[in-house]
Design a protein around this motif. Structure first.
Motif, short mmCIF file in Angstrom:
data_model
loop_
_atom_site.label_atom_id
_atom_site.label_comp_id
_atom_site.label_asym_id
_atom_site.label_seq_id
_atom_site.Cartn_x
_atom_site.Cartn_y
_atom_site.Cartn_z
N UNK A 23 0.82 -1.20 0.00
CA UNK A 23 0.00 0.00 0.00
C UNK A 23 0.86 1.26 0.00
N UNK A 24 1.96 1.23 0.73
CA UNK A 24 2.83 2.40 0.82
C UNK A 24 3.44 2.75 -0.54
N UNK A 25 3.84 1.73 -1.30
CA UNK A 25 4.43 1.98 -2.62
C UNK A 25 3.41 2.57 -3.57
N UNK A 26 2.22 1.98 -3.58
CA UNK A 26 1.19 2.47 -4.50
C UNK A 26 0.71 3.87 -4.11
N UNK A 27 0.67 4.15 -2.81
CA UNK A 27 0.29 5.49 -2.36
C UNK A 27 1.32 6.52 -2.78
N UNK A 28 2.59 6.17 -2.63
CA UNK A 28 3.66 7.05 -3.07
C UNK A 28 3.62 7.29 -4.56
N UNK A 34 0.21 12.26 -9.46
CA UNK A 34 -0.74 13.38 -9.46
C UNK A 34 -0.02 14.72 -9.42
N UNK A 35 1.09 14.77 -8.68
CA UNK A 35 1.89 15.98 -8.61
C UNK A 35 2.47 16.33 -9.98
N UNK A 36 2.99 15.32 -10.67
CA UNK A 36 3.57 15.53 -12.00
C UNK A 36 2.50 15.96 -13.00
N UNK A 37 1.34 15.33 -12.94
CA UNK A 37 0.26 15.67 -13.87
C UNK A 37 -0.13 17.14 -13.74
N UNK A 83 -6.01 14.89 -12.09
CA UNK A 83 -4.85 14.47 -11.31
C UNK A 83 -5.23 13.58 -10.14
N UNK A 84 -6.50 13.54 -9.78
CA UNK A 84 -6.97 12.60 -8.75
C UNK A 84 -7.38 11.28 -9.39
N UNK A 85 -8.14 11.38 -10.46
CA UNK A 85 -8.73 10.18 -11.06
C UNK A 85 -7.68 9.29 -11.73
N UNK A 86 -6.79 9.88 -12.52
CA UNK A 86 -5.82 9.08 -13.28
C UNK A 86 -4.89 8.27 -12.37
N UNK A 87 -4.22 8.87 -11.37
CA UNK A 87 -3.37 8.07 -10.49
C UNK A 87 -4.15 7.01 -9.71
N UNK A 88 -5.39 7.34 -9.33
CA UNK A 88 -6.20 6.35 -8.61
C UNK A 88 -6.49 5.15 -9.50
N UNK A 89 -6.83 5.40 -10.76
CA UNK A 89 -7.07 4.30 -11.70
C UNK A 89 -5.81 3.47 -11.93
N UNK A 90 -4.66 4.13 -11.88
CA UNK A 90 -3.40 3.43 -12.14
C UNK A 90 -2.96 2.58 -10.95
N UNK A 91 -3.08 3.11 -9.73
CA UNK A 91 -2.44 2.48 -8.58
C UNK A 91 -3.38 1.81 -7.58
N UNK A 92 -4.66 2.14 -7.59
CA UNK A 92 -5.57 1.58 -6.59
C UNK A 92 -6.16 0.25 -7.06
N UNK A 294 -3.65 10.00 -1.30
CA UNK A 294 -2.34 10.44 -1.80
C UNK A 294 -2.49 11.18 -3.12
N UNK A 295 -3.34 10.66 -4.00
CA UNK A 295 -3.61 11.35 -5.27
C UNK A 295 -4.28 12.70 -5.01
N UNK A 296 -5.17 12.73 -4.05
CA UNK A 296 -5.87 13.96 -3.66
C UNK A 296 -4.87 15.01 -3.17
N UNK A 297 -3.96 14.60 -2.31
CA UNK A 297 -2.95 15.52 -1.76
C UNK A 297 -2.04 16.02 -2.87
N UNK A 298 -1.57 15.10 -3.73
CA UNK A 298 -0.69 15.49 -4.82
C UNK A 298 -1.35 16.46 -5.78
N UNK A 299 -2.64 16.24 -6.05
CA UNK A 299 -3.36 17.11 -6.99
C UNK A 299 -3.54 18.51 -6.42
N UNK A 300 -3.89 18.61 -5.14
CA UNK A 300 -4.11 19.93 -4.54
C UNK A 300 -2.80 20.68 -4.34
N UNK A 301 -1.75 19.97 -3.95
CA UNK A 301 -0.44 20.62 -3.81
C UNK A 301 0.10 21.04 -5.18
N UNK A 302 -0.05 20.17 -6.16
CA UNK A 302 0.41 20.50 -7.51
C UNK A 302 -0.34 21.69 -8.09
#
Length: 416
Positions: A23-28, A34-37, A83-92, A294-302
């Motif tokens: 879980x930690x790897x996929x969250x990271x 999401x940050x990169x997107x 940036x929330x949806x795409x990483x979630x689809x990829x890693x969750x 994690x995707x949510x945090x990355x998207x809002x920070x990005x």
């Protein structure tokens, strides 16, 4: 998707694919993606919105620097949602009921907010989507979430006493990321309308209390009360974030802080050993929501890369309504919705300031013939603008308060 692909590659003995089980790897991975997107595609979204002349319409309210925002691209929430949806689809794990509910909430509220912005910016309707349709959309979401939690066999809560028994049996083992053991623990779970009350030692509250007079039928009708609570919570938080979105970076930064706390709470609630140690309800498979958080945090920070003062883009209702709805539903799923007045204190304060101002104005107008005000202007952040504080300083101080409130929310796990 990558999780399922890694499982296939593991069967083919491809080395290194086992990391996707963690879980930690996929969250990271979700956070970084999401940050990169948001950072890479943000400038293209800004250029597109400028080309389509999707600029902010500003009324002169006498606030310092306000008119400089005129024409700044809005509807940037589409960037956050992507940036929330795409990483979630990829890693969750997309078979997880909690992930599916959060994705549905994101898309649903995103569509409502987008349509509201569309009517304002494209059709020239300054009022946007009528209030009755927004309420209908929020009711539908509440029904979908409540009914899913009631009908899905994957949604159970394990009592604290049962958690202690299970952990005694499994003592000495660590299954923080082990889906098999979570499934075994799920056998001890039950359907429940319970939630967590902060600061109390026996800190479980059951919505059944409201209909306890109904006897044997109380549990069934408790779910109706629960659905009503979901509707109220999502409506309140989404509108609170919407009101907070008035200064550069204020809503994005504050929701990022809230997202961090919710992610921590989801991890603790989804880990049987931490749930036992902290004496809280264990919710099997809820830990998967950390990937979404994690995707949510990355998207809002990005998004802050372009939204911090002076903002190059605004999120609009597309972003603010969706972010608030996500926070409300997320808190309900981990049974921590009663923590929201603390955790979302900034949003609560902004909404309350508007309610107080309007109520007092109407009361004094009726009593004295002229409306009077308590604050110089609402929402509350405009009050400080009127007092002459720089916008960046107000935002920074609100972030600090949000951090303090987030710490207080986490402290409630031990302070009872």
């Amino acid at each position: 998707m990558l999780y399922y692909l890694s499982t296939l590659l593991q069967d083919l003995n491809i080395p290194g694919m086992g990391v996707f089980n963690y879980l930690t790897f996929r969250s990271g991975g979700a956070f970084i993606t999401s940050l990169i997107i948001t950072i890479i595609f943000g400038k293209y979204v800004i250029q597109f919105l400028q080309k389509k002349q999707m600029g902010e319409i500003v009324r002169d309210l006498g606030l310092e620097g306000q008119m400089q925002k005129k024409g700044t691209p809005t509807m940037g929430g589409v960037l956050i949602l992507g940036a929330i949806i795409i990483p979630t689809l990829l890693f969750a794990k997309l078979s997880n009921v909690y992930i599916l509910l959060l994705l549905f909430t994101t898309v649903w509220f995103g569509f409502v907010g987008f349509f509201d912005d569309y009517l304002k910016k494209i059709k020239g309707n300054k009022d946007g989507l009528a209030g009755k349709w927004k309420i209908l959309a929020q009711v539908i979401l509440g029904l979908c979430v409540g009914l899913t939690l009631y009908l899905s066999n994957d949604v159970v809560v394990v009592k604290k006493a049962t958690v202690q028994n299970v952990t005694e049996i499994q003592k000495g083992k660590h299954y923080a990321d082990d889906n098999i053991e979570q499934t075994r623990a799920q056998r001890f779970g039950e359907k429940s309308t319970k939630s967590t009350i902060p600061f109390l030692k026996n800190n479980e509250f059951d919505y059944k209390w409201f209909v306890s007079f109904m006897g044997d039928k109380a549990q069934m009708f408790a779910w109706i009360v629960f659905v009503i609570a979901v509707i109220f919570i999502t409506t309140a938080v989404s509108n609170g974030v919407n009101l907070t979105d008035g200064l550069d970076g204020l809503a994005a930064g504050t929701t990022a802080i809230v997202g961090v706390v919710l992610g921590i709470l989801a991890y603790l609630s989804g880990n049987i050993f931490y749930a036992d140690y902290l004496n809280i309800m264990y919710i099997p498979h809820s830990g998967e929501m950390v990937v979404f958080a994690s995707a949510f945090i990355g998207a809002t920070l990005g998004f802050l890369w372009y939204n911090s003062f002076p903002a190059q883009i605004f999120m609009g209702d597309t972003g603010s309504l969706a972010l608030g709805g996500i926070i409300g539903v997320f808190a309900v799923l981990i049974r921590k919705e009663l923590l929201l007045p603390i955790l979302c204190g900034i949003f609560f304060m902004e909404s309350l300031s508007v309610i107080i101002q309007v109520t007092y104005f109407k009361h004094t107008k009726k009593k004295y013939g002229e409306g009077r005000r308590i604050f110089l202007m609402t929402p509350f952040h405009h009050h400080y603008q009127k007092k002459g504080l720089p916008e960046s300083r107000i935002v920074a101080r609100f972030w600090i308060i949000a951090l303090l409130l987030g710490a207080c929310a986490l402290i409630t796990l031990k302070l009872r």
